[in-house]
Scaffold this active site. Structure first.
Site, PDB file in Angstrom:
ATOM      1  N   SER A  52       5.468 -17.535  -1.969  1.00  0.00           N
ATOM      2  CA  SER A  52       5.451 -16.899  -0.653  1.00  0.00           C
ATOM      3  C   SER A  52       4.790 -17.762   0.420  1.00  0.00           C
ATOM      4  CB  SER A  52       4.708 -15.556  -0.729  1.00  0.00           C
ATOM      5  OG  SER A  52       5.376 -14.646  -1.566  1.00  0.00           O
ATOM      6  N   ASP A  82      -1.600  -3.521  -8.220  1.00  0.00           N
ATOM      7  CA  ASP A  82      -2.778  -2.817  -8.736  1.00  0.00           C
ATOM      8  C   ASP A  82      -3.416  -3.549  -9.909  1.00  0.00           C
ATOM      9  OD1 ASP A  82      -2.553  -0.723  -6.908  1.00  0.00           O
ATOM     10  OD2 ASP A  82      -1.339   0.503  -8.242  1.00  0.00           O
ATOM     11  N   GLN A  83      -2.572  -4.064 -10.811  1.00  0.00           N
ATOM     12  CA  GLN A  83      -3.079  -4.637 -12.048  1.00  0.00           C
ATOM     13  C   GLN A  83      -3.745  -6.001 -11.873  1.00  0.00           C
ATOM     14  OE1 GLN A  83       0.116  -4.035 -11.353  1.00  0.00           O
ATOM     15  NE2 GLN A  83       1.490  -5.616 -12.144  1.00  0.00           N
ATOM     16  N   HIS A 107      -3.591   1.371  -1.126  1.00  0.00           N
ATOM     17  CA  HIS A 107      -3.477   2.349  -2.212  1.00  0.00           C
ATOM     18  C   HIS A 107      -4.837   2.419  -2.878  1.00  0.00           C
ATOM     19  CE1 HIS A 107      -2.053   4.743  -5.485  1.00  0.00           C
ATOM     20  NE2 HIS A 107      -1.937   3.762  -6.364  1.00  0.00           N
ATOM     21  N   GLY A 133       7.450  -1.769   2.589  1.00  0.00           N
ATOM     22  CA  GLY A 133       7.048  -2.707   3.619  1.00  0.00           C
ATOM     23  C   GLY A 133       8.151  -3.105   4.585  1.00  0.00           C
ATOM     24  N   GLU A 230      26.384   9.102  -4.836  1.00  0.00           N
ATOM     25  CA  GLU A 230      26.308  10.158  -3.833  1.00  0.00           C
ATOM     26  C   GLU A 230      24.887  10.696  -3.639  1.00  0.00           C
ATOM     27  OE1 GLU A 230      29.228  13.250  -3.901  1.00  0.00           O
ATOM     28  OE2 GLU A 230      30.804  11.918  -4.649  1.00  0.00           O
TER      29      GLU A 230
END
Length: 331
Positions: A52, A82-83, A107, A133, A230
């Site tokens: 990134s 989280d981990q 969170h 995001g 649908e």
């Protein structure tokens, strides 16, 4: 319930502060870019080998390695999985925390379940957009914003609430409305929603419906359209106007069939199972299970991912989506 809007928040509380966004995934890119466009002094913190890094730089953001970003910043928003947060916090953030800094989360998992225990001399806040995001970014660019939750867990400086509201304003949340909550309620309701309805519940409903139709001899393509394709149309109606708009918009046959047969699918036993899921979230047993799963290298998750990937609905769905050139198949 208290809801805050643009008039209730001021960016002035952040204008002289240095803001670090750790992570550049779904939420990370949105927070960083929106704050930059709001005129804030923001930098992104990443591992040096992160894929990134060039993406963030290409978007016009300044990127630093995570420990340097934590040392530089006055407000540190942790937008990592989280981990991984506990390890990154202990290695790269905690050694650089200064008196009066603010730790922020989107969170509450790691704070609520005490995986991260910040020192008493920092603020601890949460700003949690109620959408992925990419929608946080898109709605900001459209000038409308995404609703958010916010919470203050620890207020060392006496103005943690103002900092949280300013951050929410900087990412566009106060345009839509920001609801005050606490880390416990956000964490437990978020996990329950994911497990019982949004991810776990909907996945199992779709898969089981597909299996019932195909096992009864109906073509898998028809089954896919009825139980998967649908569903988006129905969810869009829920999103726009709740249960009432959905029932108003479908045929009388569908409305009657749904209202009379739905309770035979989601039964009292189902509701009791949901209560059991909530209890596991409330007493911390799910958190303990998930932490242990990661310590072992995610063996159960990897096995389940493979099973889901190879389910017949995924095979037929991949083929049918090729017929829809307006869809961009996401890997």
């Amino acid at each position: 319930m208290k809801v805050y809007y643009d008039k209730d928040a001021s960016l002035d509380v952040l204008k002289d502060k240095k803001l670090a966004v750790l992570g550049y995934g779904s939420q990370g890119h949105a927070h960083a870019l929106n704050l930059k466009d709001s005129g804030m002094n923001v930098r992104v913190g990443l591992r040096k080998d992160s894929a990134s890094w060039p993406k963030a730089e290409a978007a016009g953001l300044t990127v630093m390695e995570t420990p340097q970003a934590a040392e530089w910043a006055d407000v540190i928003m942790i937008l990592l999985p989280d981990q991984t947060q506990k390890k990154v916090y202990e290695q790269d953030i905690a050694p650089h925390l200064k008196k009066g800094d603010t730790l922020a989360f989107a969170h509450g998992f790691n704070i609520h379940y005490k995986q991260i225990t910040p020192p008493e001399y920092v603020n601890v806040i949460m700003i949690a957009p109620k959408s992925p995001g990419h929608m946080v970014r898109r709605t900001f660019e459209q000038g409308v914003g995404t609703p958010c939750l916010f919470a203050v867990q620890q207020d060392y400086t006496g103005n943690a609430k103002e900092i949280a509201l300013a951050w929410a304003k900087g990412i566009g949340g106060t345009r839509a409305g920001v609801i005050e909550t606490n880390f416990k309620n956000e964490t437990e309701t978020d996990l329950f929603g994911e497990q019982a309805v949004l991810c776990g519940g909907s996945e199992e409903l779709i898969k089981t419906g597909f299996e019932v139709l195909t096992e009864a001899g109906y073509p898998p393509e028809l089954a896919y359209f009825e139980v998967m394709h649908e569903l988006k149309l129905i969810v869009d109606l829920y999103y726009e106007g709740g249960l009432t708009l959905m029932n108003y918009s479908v045929s009388d046959t569908a409305e009657y069939g749904g209202m009379t047969r739905g309770p035979r699918v989601i039964t009292k036993e189902t509701k009791e199972n949901m209560r059991g899921i909530l209890k596991e979230i409330q007493d911390g047993s799910f958190a303990k299970e998930w932490i242990e799963e990661n310590e072992k290298g995610q063996p159960t998750l990897k096995k389940l991912r493979e099973e889901y990937l190879n389910h017949p609905i995924e095979k037929v769905g991949a083929q049918l989506r090729k017929m829809m050139p307006w869809l961009k198949e996401k890997k």
